[in-house]
Design an enzyme around this catalytic site. Structure first.
Site, mmCIF file in Angstrom:
data_model
loop_
_atom_site.group_PDB
_atom_site.id
_atom_site.type_symbol
_atom_site.label_atom_id
_atom_site.label_comp_id
_atom_site.label_asym_id
_atom_site.label_seq_id
_atom_site.Cartn_x
_atom_site.Cartn_y
_atom_site.Cartn_z
ATOM 1 N N LYS A 4 -28.549 -2.174 -0.736
ATOM 2 C CA LYS A 4 -27.112 -2.406 -0.907
ATOM 3 C C LYS A 4 -26.750 -2.335 -2.388
ATOM 4 O O LYS A 4 -27.635 -2.309 -3.245
ATOM 5 C CB LYS A 4 -26.720 -3.747 -0.301
ATOM 6 C CG LYS A 4 -27.340 -4.945 -0.979
ATOM 7 C CD LYS A 4 -26.874 -6.234 -0.325
ATOM 8 C CE LYS A 4 -27.448 -7.425 -1.046
ATOM 9 N NZ LYS A 4 -26.785 -8.676 -0.723
ATOM 10 N N TYR A 35 -17.031 -6.568 -34.716
ATOM 11 C CA TYR A 35 -15.823 -7.340 -34.383
ATOM 12 C C TYR A 35 -16.012 -8.817 -34.729
ATOM 13 O O TYR A 35 -17.043 -9.419 -34.414
ATOM 14 C CB TYR A 35 -15.543 -7.267 -32.881
ATOM 15 C CG TYR A 35 -14.833 -6.006 -32.438
ATOM 16 C CD1 TYR A 35 -13.565 -5.682 -32.937
ATOM 17 C CD2 TYR A 35 -15.428 -5.151 -31.523
ATOM 18 C CE1 TYR A 35 -12.918 -4.530 -32.520
ATOM 19 C CE2 TYR A 35 -14.785 -4.001 -31.095
ATOM 20 C CZ TYR A 35 -13.517 -3.700 -31.600
ATOM 21 O OH TYR A 35 -12.889 -2.564 -31.195
#
Ligand SMILES: Cc1ncc(COP(=O)(O)O)c(C=O)c1O
Length: 389
Positions: free
Chosen positions: A47, A280
């Site tokens: 899955k 950043y």
């Protein structure tokens, strides 16, 4: 003043990719096969795109070495496997949505069911087609309080199943909430409840061919959870299981190899003086003359921002620390101690070399999550390359 080296490499695509070693996947499957020998059928859980590895490619590779069952979460995932040429049995473990019952039958899928509504929808869909038995696996909630039939409703549901002419109960299963520690009270309770479920089936004259409870941790940790089918996922991808209790001491599987490695390349180098901020927010400041390498990966690829100033990568068989914040598309690493580092060098984000290893578990630890989330979080932007090694 910082000096920079221009990006001087010509690459046909962004050089960030995941390598999926299908031969390792097949070896892991064979190791599980040897462990359980002929006692249990293996339902390979593929899955969520085979935990990020690519469901069609993985299922096909597993089919080649004898896998006969696959477990997915939805009809959509199952249909993708069928379209990709997977011909074996496919179990839709989270059931089908309302309206998908025709697809379930047309694609020859085996749904998990736990409600009257699902049962009636399937029966009606079966009546619209030439007569043939429709196999289902009944999912029972033994204590996880998620999907599945509440234990108290089981006798009534079994009566309904008996009256549904075209539906055949091929399997019965449940899912463990704490399989990493099977000695824990809640796991013991679920195992006991599952035994009661089987007794109730027997009292109704039903003995489903496939009885299943064990995911990876239970497969490794406790033989008595195997019954006639097991449902391993992480084990096949070579993930390391955080077992606790008796299972940790007794685990009985040979070492498995991680199937996925994640790579990129250095695209720029920059020399910084002492005290310069990186990335950043500028929350990393150099404390020595520092050489930074810039690599094209970021949280947009599933490389967690929680690795900022914490994680590391492998370059030329040595570790290089991540410095500064992880951006959406870029990461900065300190390569001062790797003087040969060059533009174009391969960087291993997850994987192993002769002297170094960064496993999925390391990322999970830094980001306070589980290996499953790291693997499933690898974004579609990262191309998967399939290798056989
Ligand atoms: C119903 C079910 N069975 C089996 C598995 C496989 O679990 P694991 O990857 O721990 O083996 C999962 C995964 O979450 C699941 O939901």
């Amino acid at each position: 003043m910082a000096s920079s080296t221009e990006l001087a490499i010509h690459m046909s695509a962004r050089p960030t990719w995941a390598e999926v070693n299908l031969a390792a996947l097949q070896r892991n499957y064979q190791a599980v096969r040897e462990l359980v020998s002929s006692e249990a059928t293996i339902c390979c859980v593929v899955k969520c795109d085979a935990y990020g590895h690519g469901s069609v490619e993985c299922a096909r590779a597993l089919q080649e070495v004898g896998a006969t069952w696959f477990g997915v979460t939805s009809t959509e995932e199952a249909v993708k496997l069928r379209r990709g040429g997977v011909r074996t049995r496919i179990m839709v473990m989270t059931g089908f949505w309302r309206g998908e019952e025709d697809e379930v039958l047309d694609s020859d899928l085996t749904p998990a069911i736990w409600s009257t509504e699902q049962l009636q929808a399937l029966q009606r869909a079966a009546e619209r087609r030439p007569k043939r038995p429709v196999p289902v696996h009944v999912k029972v909630d033994t204590g996880m309080s998620r999907l599945g039939l509440p234990m108290a409703e089981l006798p009534g549901f079994l009566e309904q199943l008996r009256n549904a002419e075209d539906i055949v109960v091929e399997g019965v299963f449940s899912h463990l909430a704490s399989s990493e520690n099977l000695d824990a009270e809640d796991a013991q309770w679920q195992i006991m409840c599952f035994d009661d479920v089987l007794k109730t089936f027997a009292e109704h004259g039903m003995t489903p061919k496939f009885v299943h409870l064990a995911n990876s941790a239970a497969v490794v940790g406790r033989h008595d959870t195997w019954h006639s089918m097991i449902r391993p996922g992480l084990l096949l991808y070579g993930g390391c299981l955080p077992l606790e209790g008796k299972a940790a001491a007794e685990q009985c599987i040979p070492s498995l190899t991680p199937v996925l490695s994640w790579k990129t390349r250095v695209i720029a180098l920059k020399d910084l003086e002492v005290g310069q901020a990186v990335g950043y927010g500028g929350n990393y400041k150099t404390t020595r003359p520092t050489r930074i390498a810039i690599i094209p990966v970021g949280y947009g690829d599933g490389f967690s921002r929680h690795l900022s100033n914490k994680g590391r990568v492998i370059l030329r068989d040595q570790y290089a620390p991540i410095v500064g914040n992880v951006s959406m598309d870029l990461v900065t690493i300190d390569v001062t101690d790797i003087p040969d580092a060059s533009i174009g060098d391969e960087i291993i984000l997850i994987g192993r070399t002769e002297h170094c290893r960064i496993d999925v578990e390391e990322h999970a630890l830094h980001t306070q999550t589980i290996p499953y989330e790291i693997l499933c979080g690898l974004s579609p932007r990262v191309p998967r390359k399939y290798v056989d090694e």
